[in-house]
Design a protein around this motif. Structure first.
Motif, PDB file in Angstrom:
ATOM      1  N   VAL A 129       0.843  -1.191   0.000  1.00  0.00           N
ATOM      2  CA  VAL A 129       0.000   0.000   0.000  1.00  0.00           C
ATOM      3  C   VAL A 129       0.880   1.243   0.000  1.00  0.00           C
ATOM      4  O   VAL A 129       1.765   1.393   0.852  1.00  0.00           O
ATOM      5  CB  VAL A 129      -0.916   0.034   1.243  1.00  0.00           C
ATOM      6  N   CYS A 130       0.635   2.137  -0.949  1.00  0.00           N
ATOM      7  CA  CYS A 130       1.361   3.402  -0.952  1.00  0.00           C
ATOM      8  C   CYS A 130       0.532   4.471  -1.648  1.00  0.00           C
ATOM      9  O   CYS A 130      -0.402   4.165  -2.398  1.00  0.00           O
ATOM     10  CB  CYS A 130       2.740   3.275  -1.601  1.00  0.00           C
ATOM     11  N   SER A 131       0.900   5.709  -1.390  1.00  0.00           N
ATOM     12  CA  SER A 131       0.237   6.834  -2.029  1.00  0.00           C
ATOM     13  C   SER A 131       0.716   6.963  -3.475  1.00  0.00           C
ATOM     14  O   SER A 131       1.738   6.386  -3.868  1.00  0.00           O
ATOM     15  CB  SER A 131       0.551   8.123  -1.268  1.00  0.00           C
ATOM     16  N   MET A 132       0.002   7.733  -4.258  1.00  0.00           N
ATOM     17  CA  MET A 132       0.440   7.982  -5.627  1.00  0.00           C
ATOM     18  C   MET A 132       1.785   8.706  -5.648  1.00  0.00           C
ATOM     19  O   MET A 132       2.618   8.454  -6.528  1.00  0.00           O
ATOM     20  CB  MET A 132      -0.612   8.789  -6.379  1.00  0.00           C
ATOM     21  N   ARG A 133       2.013   9.590  -4.682  1.00  0.00           N
ATOM     22  CA  ARG A 133       3.305  10.286  -4.641  1.00  0.00           C
ATOM     23  C   ARG A 133       4.445   9.286  -4.457  1.00  0.00           C
ATOM     24  O   ARG A 133       5.492   9.374  -5.128  1.00  0.00           O
ATOM     25  CB  ARG A 133       3.313  11.317  -3.515  1.00  0.00           C
ATOM     26  N   SER A 134       4.256   8.309  -3.574  1.00  0.00           N
ATOM     27  CA  SER A 134       5.290   7.289  -3.359  1.00  0.00           C
ATOM     28  C   SER A 134       5.419   6.384  -4.586  1.00  0.00           C
ATOM     29  O   SER A 134       6.529   5.982  -4.957  1.00  0.00           O
ATOM     30  CB  SER A 134       4.954   6.450  -2.126  1.00  0.00           C
ATOM     31  N   PHE A 135       4.293   6.063  -5.204  1.00  0.00           N
ATOM     32  CA  PHE A 135       4.334   5.245  -6.417  1.00  0.00           C
ATOM     33  C   PHE A 135       5.132   5.947  -7.513  1.00  0.00           C
ATOM     34  O   PHE A 135       5.905   5.311  -8.236  1.00  0.00           O
ATOM     35  CB  PHE A 135       2.919   4.942  -6.888  1.00  0.00           C
ATOM     36  N   GLU A 136       4.975   7.241  -7.630  1.00  0.00           N
ATOM     37  CA  GLU A 136       5.743   7.998  -8.622  1.00  0.00           C
ATOM     38  C   GLU A 136       7.238   7.937  -8.312  1.00  0.00           C
ATOM     39  O   GLU A 136       8.066   7.886  -9.232  1.00  0.00           O
ATOM     40  CB  GLU A 136       5.252   9.449  -8.661  1.00  0.00           C
ATOM     41  N   GLU A 137       7.585   7.923  -7.023  1.00  0.00           N
ATOM     42  CA  GLU A 137       8.995   7.799  -6.648  1.00  0.00           C
ATOM     43  C   GLU A 137       9.530   6.421  -7.013  1.00  0.00           C
ATOM     44  O   GLU A 137      10.672   6.283  -7.471  1.00  0.00           O
ATOM     45  CB  GLU A 137       9.180   8.059  -5.154  1.00  0.00           C
ATOM     46  N   ILE A 138       8.708   5.392  -6.826  1.00  0.00           N
ATOM     47  CA  ILE A 138       9.120   4.037  -7.202  1.00  0.00           C
ATOM     48  C   ILE A 138       9.410   3.960  -8.698  1.00  0.00           C
ATOM     49  O   ILE A 138      10.320   3.254  -9.142  1.00  0.00           O
ATOM     50  CB  ILE A 138       8.033   3.014  -6.812  1.00  0.00           C
ATOM     51  N   THR A 139       8.656   4.696  -9.477  1.00  0.00           N
ATOM     52  CA  THR A 139       8.821   4.650 -10.935  1.00  0.00           C
ATOM     53  C   THR A 139       9.961   5.523 -11.437  1.00  0.00           C
ATOM     54  O   THR A 139      10.296   5.480 -12.630  1.00  0.00           O
ATOM     55  CB  THR A 139       7.518   5.093 -11.633  1.00  0.00           C
ATOM     56  N   ASP A 140      10.569   6.308 -10.558  1.00  0.00           N
ATOM     57  CA  ASP A 140      11.696   7.172 -10.929  1.00  0.00           C
ATOM     58  C   ASP A 140      12.937   6.305 -11.120  1.00  0.00           C
ATOM     59  O   ASP A 140      13.454   5.717 -10.168  1.00  0.00           O
ATOM     60  CB  ASP A 140      11.921   8.212  -9.830  1.00  0.00           C
ATOM     61  N   THR A 141      13.420   6.217 -12.335  1.00  0.00           N
ATOM     62  CA  THR A 141      14.522   5.297 -12.653  1.00  0.00           C
ATOM     63  C   THR A 141      15.828   5.658 -11.943  1.00  0.00           C
ATOM     64  O   THR A 141      16.755   4.842 -11.920  1.00  0.00           O
ATOM     65  CB  THR A 141      14.764   5.264 -14.172  1.00  0.00           C
ATOM     66  N   ASP A 142      15.908   6.842 -11.363  1.00  0.00           N
ATOM     67  CA  ASP A 142      17.119   7.234 -10.639  1.00  0.00           C
ATOM     68  C   ASP A 142      17.029   6.977  -9.141  1.00  0.00           C
ATOM     69  O   ASP A 142      17.992   7.230  -8.406  1.00  0.00           O
ATOM     70  CB  ASP A 142      17.403   8.730 -10.856  1.00  0.00           C
ATOM     71  N   SER A 143      15.903   6.467  -8.666  1.00  0.00           N
ATOM     72  CA  SER A 143      15.702   6.289  -7.225  1.00  0.00           C
ATOM     73  C   SER A 143      16.228   4.946  -6.745  1.00  0.00           C
ATOM     74  O   SER A 143      16.337   3.977  -7.516  1.00  0.00           O
ATOM     75  CB  SER A 143      14.212   6.404  -6.878  1.00  0.00           C
ATOM     76  N   ASN A 144      16.550   4.888  -5.440  1.00  0.00           N
ATOM     77  CA  ASN A 144      17.015   3.636  -4.843  1.00  0.00           C
ATOM     78  C   ASN A 144      15.919   2.572  -4.856  1.00  0.00           C
ATOM     79  O   ASN A 144      16.184   1.391  -5.033  1.00  0.00           O
ATOM     80  CB  ASN A 144      17.468   3.885  -3.400  1.00  0.00           C
ATOM     81  N   VAL A 145      14.690   3.011  -4.662  1.00  0.00           N
ATOM     82  CA  VAL A 145      13.589   2.051  -4.598  1.00  0.00           C
ATOM     83  C   VAL A 145      13.312   1.445  -5.970  1.00  0.00           C
ATOM     84  O   VAL A 145      12.909   0.278  -6.078  1.00  0.00           O
ATOM     85  CB  VAL A 145      12.332   2.719  -3.992  1.00  0.00           C
ATOM     86  N   TYR A 146      13.564   2.198  -7.031  1.00  0.00           N
ATOM     87  CA  TYR A 146      13.403   1.641  -8.386  1.00  0.00           C
ATOM     88  C   TYR A 146      14.422   0.523  -8.617  1.00  0.00           C
ATOM     89  O   TYR A 146      14.129  -0.479  -9.266  1.00  0.00           O
ATOM     90  CB  TYR A 146      13.561   2.727  -9.445  1.00  0.00           C
ATOM     91  N   LYS A 147      15.604   0.698  -8.062  1.00  0.00           N
ATOM     92  CA  LYS A 147      16.625  -0.352  -8.186  1.00  0.00           C
ATOM     93  C   LYS A 147      16.154  -1.634  -7.500  1.00  0.00           C
ATOM     94  O   LYS A 147      16.385  -2.744  -8.018  1.00  0.00           O
ATOM     95  CB  LYS A 147      17.949   0.113  -7.594  1.00  0.00           C
ATOM     96  N   LEU A 148      15.493  -1.499  -6.339  1.00  0.00           N
ATOM     97  CA  LEU A 148      14.949  -2.681  -5.672  1.00  0.00           C
ATOM     98  C   LEU A 148      13.957  -3.399  -6.581  1.00  0.00           C
ATOM     99  O   LEU A 148      13.941  -4.632  -6.675  1.00  0.00           O
ATOM    100  CB  LEU A 148      14.248  -2.283  -4.368  1.00  0.00           C
TER     101      LEU A 148
END
Length: 326
Positions: A50-69
């Motif tokens: 469960v996450c907010s749309m703002r957090s989901f957008e961060e997950i989709t950011d190819t430069d983020s640590n969470v996208y690497k996960l």
């Protein structure tokens, strides 16, 4: 030894909401926890992140640590999201943001085949329950349904959260009844906030029971969020009030699905504070002498009582271990 009825009851019942109170984790550790959980021995109890749309957008950011996960994730099981949509104070604002967010979600999931996002949660504009606005809710739900069609998301479900106030009976009934009237039935569910970090966020047992009965009578899928860290209803010092139990809420739902229970009988299950009342045998679940077969448990979970969001996976499991159920 785990029973068949208990497995049916608990399978995929928890949506992990580690970013929300009282856990309040940052996105990267919360998402990392979720990936660990869905690859653990207890993964069968875990459903969505469960996450907010703002957090989901961060997950989709190819430069983020969470996208690497996400990119490093290597398992046959899909990463499944339940996304908290932005919504809006008015139906017009809501629909504008819904269209934009569904477009974004569709693009991402189409291009990341190890993910799915087919469950959405959002507060519903209170203006749709104004007495003079007789057909506004049905028009609104049809508009939402059309957006799902437009983005080829017809198998998705939007769980709508009404306010819990003195007008709850009217609002709960109107939401459940109108959701059931929509042509593409099953696209809308009912979300009940069952707690939080302060006492006033906890609905009464009567309100929770009414939500369950109204959803069951209209065959609208139900999910809960917050305050269900523990198996059985009890007084909790940290919030200075009685907390609902997930065995109570979902047990009441399963049993109401399987038996013609009255509102009072459902409320009796929701407010019971005795763990011994909840019994799992190999072939059935019982509250005292009210039964549900393992087959009916599975059917109720698939068609009615969906899941609950919890910021902890360990606390529900610890409770179940103390009750010798896990």
């Amino acid at each position: 030894m785990m029973t068949k009825s208990f497995y049916s009851f608990m399978q995929g019942i928890i949506d992990y909401a580690g970013m929300f109170p009282p856990a309040n984790l940052e996105l990267t550790p919360a998402f990392s926890n979720y990936l660990d959980y869905i690859n653990s021995d207890d993964e069968w109890m875990m459903d969505k992140f469960v996450c907010s749309m703002r957090s989901f957008e961060e997950i989709t950011d190819t430069d983020s640590n969470v996208y690497k996960l996400l990119q490093d994730y290597d398992s046959k099981r899909l990463i499944s999201f339940s996304l908290l949509l932005t919504g809006g104070m008015t139906a017009k604002e809501f629909l504008k943001s819904l269209e934009a967010e569904l477009k974004f979600i569709k693009y991402f999931t189409d291009n990341n085949t190890n993910t799915e996002a087919n469950s959405f949660e959002v507060k519903i504009p209170i203006e749709l329950f104004e007495r003079h606005n007789a057909n506004g809710l049905k028009t609104f739900l049809n508009d939402c349904s059309n957006f799902l069609d437009n983005f080829d998301m017809s198998k998705s479900i939007i769980f709508l959260e009404p306010a819990v106030n003195d007008n709850y009976e009217f609002m709960f009934e109107k939401l459940a009844h109108t959701s059931a009237e929509i042509e593409n039935q099953g696209r809308f569910g009912f979300k009940l906030r069952t707690g939080g970090i302060t006492p006033e966020l906890y609905p009464s047992t009567e309100q929770a029971a009414f939500a369950l009965k109204t959803c069951k009578d209209n065959m609208v899928r139900f999910k809960a969020t917050a305050g269900l860290h523990h198996a059985v209803r009890h007084y909790n010092d940290s919030v200075s009030t009685k907390m609902h139990g997930f065995l109570n809420i979902f047990g009441a739902g399963v049993l109401a699905f399987s038996n013609p229970l009255s509102l009072k009988e459902i409320n009796d299950i929701v407010k019971d504070e005795k763990a011994a009342s909840f019994i799992f045998t190999e072939d059935e679940f019982r509250w005292n002498d009210v039964p549900a077969s393992a087959e009916n448990i599975t059917k109720a979970r698939n068609e009615f009582v969906n899941s609950f969001g919890s910021c902890s996976f360990d606390e529900p499991k610890d409770d179940l271990k103390k009750l010798n159920l896990l």
